[in-house]
Design a protein around this motif. Structure first.
Motif, mmCIF file in Angstrom:
data_model
loop_
_atom_site.group_PDB
_atom_site.id
_atom_site.type_symbol
_atom_site.label_atom_id
_atom_site.label_comp_id
_atom_site.label_asym_id
_atom_site.label_seq_id
_atom_site.Cartn_x
_atom_site.Cartn_y
_atom_site.Cartn_z
ATOM 1 N N PHE A 1 13.746 13.036 -29.052
ATOM 2 C CA PHE A 1 12.917 12.150 -29.891
ATOM 3 C C PHE A 1 12.005 11.333 -28.973
ATOM 4 O O PHE A 1 12.454 10.342 -28.392
ATOM 5 N N PRO A 2 10.750 11.754 -28.825
ATOM 6 C CA PRO A 2 9.846 10.958 -27.991
ATOM 7 C C PRO A 2 9.423 9.704 -28.771
ATOM 8 O O PRO A 2 8.817 9.815 -29.835
ATOM 9 N N VAL A 3 9.800 8.555 -28.278
ATOM 10 C CA VAL A 3 9.441 7.305 -28.957
ATOM 11 C C VAL A 3 8.790 6.331 -27.966
ATOM 12 O O VAL A 3 8.922 5.120 -28.101
ATOM 13 N N GLY A 4 8.089 6.911 -27.007
ATOM 14 C CA GLY A 4 7.512 6.077 -25.960
ATOM 15 C C GLY A 4 6.061 5.666 -26.201
ATOM 16 O O GLY A 4 5.479 4.947 -25.392
ATOM 17 N N GLY A 5 5.486 6.098 -27.327
ATOM 18 C CA GLY A 5 4.056 5.821 -27.579
ATOM 19 C C GLY A 5 3.805 4.347 -27.871
ATOM 20 O O GLY A 5 4.729 3.589 -28.177
ATOM 21 N N LEU A 6 2.543 3.950 -27.784
ATOM 22 C CA LEU A 6 2.190 2.545 -27.974
ATOM 23 C C LEU A 6 2.032 2.166 -29.448
ATOM 24 O O LEU A 6 2.122 0.999 -29.808
ATOM 25 N N GLY A 7 1.771 3.166 -30.282
ATOM 26 C CA GLY A 7 1.612 2.881 -31.717
ATOM 27 C C GLY A 7 0.445 1.970 -32.009
ATOM 28 O O GLY A 7 0.547 1.061 -32.840
ATOM 29 N N THR A 8 -0.687 2.207 -31.355
ATOM 30 C CA THR A 8 -1.822 1.273 -31.469
ATOM 31 C C THR A 8 -2.397 1.202 -32.880
ATOM 32 O O THR A 8 -2.984 0.192 -33.255
ATOM 33 N N ARG A 9 -2.200 2.267 -33.661
ATOM 34 C CA ARG A 9 -2.763 2.234 -35.018
ATOM 35 C C ARG A 9 -2.004 1.278 -35.923
ATOM 36 O O ARG A 9 -2.441 1.001 -37.032
ATOM 37 N N PHE A 10 -0.866 0.791 -35.457
ATOM 38 C CA PHE A 10 -0.106 -0.168 -36.265
ATOM 39 C C PHE A 10 -0.038 -1.546 -35.636
ATOM 40 O O PHE A 10 0.854 -2.333 -35.960
ATOM 41 N N PRO B 1 9.000 -1.305 -32.209
ATOM 42 C CA PRO B 1 8.608 0.102 -32.113
ATOM 43 C C PRO B 1 8.070 0.611 -33.446
ATOM 44 O O PRO B 1 8.597 0.256 -34.506
ATOM 45 N N LYS B 2 7.033 1.443 -33.369
ATOM 46 C CA LYS B 2 6.487 2.070 -34.577
ATOM 47 C C LYS B 2 7.590 2.801 -35.346
ATOM 48 O O LYS B 2 7.622 2.815 -36.570
ATOM 49 N N GLU B 3 8.514 3.401 -34.597
ATOM 50 C CA GLU B 3 9.559 4.232 -35.211
ATOM 51 C C GLU B 3 10.559 3.414 -36.017
ATOM 52 O O GLU B 3 11.365 3.963 -36.742
ATOM 53 N N MET B 4 10.509 2.068 -35.876
ATOM 54 C CA MET B 4 11.398 1.222 -36.675
ATOM 55 C C MET B 4 10.716 0.743 -37.958
ATOM 56 O O MET B 4 11.335 0.023 -38.756
ATOM 57 N N ARG C 1 13.736 6.816 -19.978
ATOM 58 C CA ARG C 1 12.554 5.986 -20.184
ATOM 59 C C ARG C 1 11.307 6.640 -19.609
ATOM 60 O O ARG C 1 11.321 7.125 -18.485
ATOM 61 N N GLN C 2 10.264 6.658 -20.407
ATOM 62 C CA GLN C 2 8.953 7.108 -19.937
ATOM 63 C C GLN C 2 8.217 5.836 -19.478
ATOM 64 O O GLN C 2 7.801 5.033 -20.308
ATOM 65 N N GLN C 3 8.105 5.678 -18.162
ATOM 66 C CA GLN C 3 7.570 4.397 -17.668
ATOM 67 C C GLN C 3 6.113 4.160 -18.056
ATOM 68 O O GLN C 3 5.694 3.044 -18.297
ATOM 69 N N HIS C 4 5.337 5.265 -18.118
ATOM 70 C CA HIS C 4 3.936 5.149 -18.544
ATOM 71 C C HIS C 4 3.691 6.122 -19.689
ATOM 72 O O HIS C 4 4.040 7.296 -19.552
ATOM 73 N N PRO C 5 3.131 5.653 -20.801
ATOM 74 C CA PRO C 5 2.878 6.568 -21.914
ATOM 75 C C PRO C 5 1.707 7.508 -21.593
ATOM 76 O O PRO C 5 0.564 7.236 -21.939
ATOM 77 N N MET C 6 2.022 8.612 -20.909
ATOM 78 C CA MET C 6 0.960 9.520 -20.441
ATOM 79 C C MET C 6 0.733 10.686 -21.395
ATOM 80 O O MET C 6 0.044 11.642 -21.052
ATOM 81 N N GLY C 7 1.360 10.632 -22.561
ATOM 82 C CA GLY C 7 1.161 11.692 -23.541
ATOM 83 C C GLY C 7 2.466 12.333 -23.959
ATOM 84 O O GLY C 7 3.492 12.191 -23.282
ATOM 85 N N LEU C 8 2.413 13.043 -25.083
ATOM 86 C CA LEU C 8 3.630 13.654 -25.643
ATOM 87 C C LEU C 8 4.247 14.677 -24.688
ATOM 88 O O LEU C 8 5.476 14.728 -24.536
HETATM 89 P P1 UTP Z 1 0.916 9.421 -31.211
HETATM 90 O O1 UTP Z 1 -0.158 10.361 -30.903
HETATM 91 O O2 UTP Z 1 1.111 9.052 -32.646
HETATM 92 O O3 UTP Z 1 0.684 8.121 -30.331
HETATM 93 O O4 UTP Z 1 2.258 9.991 -30.613
HETATM 94 P P2 UTP Z 1 1.294 6.671 -30.460
HETATM 95 O O5 UTP Z 1 1.077 5.975 -29.172
HETATM 96 O O6 UTP Z 1 2.716 6.717 -30.928
HETATM 97 O O7 UTP Z 1 0.447 5.982 -31.626
HETATM 98 P P3 UTP Z 1 -1.105 5.537 -31.687
HETATM 99 O O8 UTP Z 1 -1.901 6.822 -31.759
HETATM 100 O O9 UTP Z 1 -1.426 4.706 -30.491
HETATM 101 O O10 UTP Z 1 -1.177 4.738 -32.966
HETATM 102 C C1 UTP Z 1 3.032 10.967 -31.273
HETATM 103 C C2 UTP Z 1 4.477 10.808 -30.854
HETATM 104 O O11 UTP Z 1 4.632 10.982 -29.457
HETATM 105 C C3 UTP Z 1 5.244 9.848 -28.864
HETATM 106 C C4 UTP Z 1 5.038 8.714 -29.842
HETATM 107 O O12 UTP Z 1 6.053 7.732 -29.716
HETATM 108 C C5 UTP Z 1 5.064 9.443 -31.174
HETATM 109 O O13 UTP Z 1 6.398 9.661 -31.627
HETATM 110 N N1 UTP Z 1 4.620 9.601 -27.551
HETATM 111 C C6 UTP Z 1 3.272 9.650 -27.423
HETATM 112 C C7 UTP Z 1 5.418 9.314 -26.463
HETATM 113 O O14 UTP Z 1 6.672 9.257 -26.569
HETATM 114 N N2 UTP Z 1 4.827 9.081 -25.268
HETATM 115 C C8 UTP Z 1 3.476 9.150 -25.103
HETATM 116 O O15 UTP Z 1 3.005 8.948 -23.968
HETATM 117 C C9 UTP Z 1 2.685 9.426 -26.208
#
Ligand code: UTP
Length: 294
Positions: free
Chosen positions: A10-19, A27-30, A105-112
């Protein structure tokens, strides 16, 4: 019979900027759909598909997820003392036995693609599932379970797909299809967020994957792709040809809860599906539909 799919990432390391600002401190996932966090729906789907081990790839500010999948002794005690039986049942969420749930832990959100690569040591040399909690699927048979059936038939990689409007191909990973039997499409290529005029089809990959461990060989090259991020689509594309690769048009409805409109729609759809809320929510929806919004 191919090797069983036992683990889910379960990758949950994203920033969730749209929220933002909601995701500034949570976390967006919560985020809840009706009253359950997105991540709980995804974990329940994985367990219903026979997954035995769960791996979270987290990041800064995601500690709430760790707490959520743990026992809550104080809350349980207080609810018990107050005779709140329904609430006690509500917090009865899946808590896996120690050792079957791990966090890295993904220290830097560098992408899925990078987030999935962070789980390589925990996954090891076996097929595994990936679930993105912000893609919420309402289905009679859980989406991942449908995918496990396809994996057991084909022994190869499987992604869940939906048809999207032609003008939306630049938002998703899109399949290039060798042959299409309706339920299953045999994949011969894929491209991340193509412009509509370059898109090989309108079949878009949603956040459900079953992949063979060879994906880590490609992810470890850390090639940067669309949007300056390490995309999983680019590594999946390079696996095509070495093992079967199929897109499954799953039975069910996907809600893109990473986006405000999709999240709102999911809340309406899941509330309308609840017998305790249906009538009241229907009334609210009708009321707003009837009024002219300036
Ligand atoms: P999104 O493309 O939705 O990016 O990631 P995000 O950062 O979560 O949200 P926005 O676009 O800034 O609003 C799709 C999935 O991949 C995870 C996110 O947590 C989400 O579940 N992800 C994305 C990571 O775990 N790490 C990353 O570096 C990027």
């Amino acid at each position: 019979m191919p090797q069983k799919v036992r683990k889910a990432v379960f990758p949950v390391g994203g920033l969730g900027t749209r929220f933002l600002p909601a995701t500034k401190a949570m976390p967006k996932e919560m985020l809840p759909v009706v009253d359950k966090p997105l991540i709980q729906y995804a974990v329940e789907e994985a367990l219903a598909a026979g997954i035995e081990e769960i791996i979270f790839v987290t990041g800064r500010g995601k500690a709430a997820i760790e707490d959520f999948f743990d026992h809550s002794f104080e809350l349980r005690q207080v609810l018990g003392e107050r005779g709140k039986d329904a609430e006690l049942r509500a917090i009865d969420i899946p808590v896996l036995e120690p050792g079957r749930i791990t966090y890295t832990r993904q220290q830097h959100p560098m992408g899925l693609g990078h987030a999935v690569w962070c789980a390589r040591e925990l996954v090891g040399n076996e097929p595994f599932a990936i679930l993105l909690a912000d893609d919420l699927v309402m289905a009679d048979e859980p989406c991942l379970k449908q995918m496990v059936s396809v994996y057991e038939e084909t022994g190869g990689n499987v992604v869940a797909v939906v048809d999207v409007p032609h003008e939306h191909t630049n938002r998703y990973g899109i399949l290039d299809v060798a042959s299409d039997q309706g339920r299953l499409a045999e994949v011969r290529g894929m491209v991340e967020k193509p412009d509509p005029e370059d898109a090989p089809s309108t079949l878009s990959i949603i956040g459900r994957y079953i992949l063979l461990p060879e994906i880590f060989d490609y992810l470890s090259e850390k090639k940067v792709g669309s949007g300056g991020e390490i995309q999983i689509t680019d590594s999946m594309a390079r696996m095509i040809g070495s093992a079967p690769f199929h897109g499954l048009r799953f039975q069910g409805r996907r809600f893109d809860c990473g986006d405000k409109i999709g999240f709102f729609e999911a809340n309406v759809a899941f509330a309308l599906a609840r017998s305790d809320l249906k009538d009241q929510i229907q009334g609210v929806v009708n009321q707003y539909a009837a009024s002219t919004v300036e």
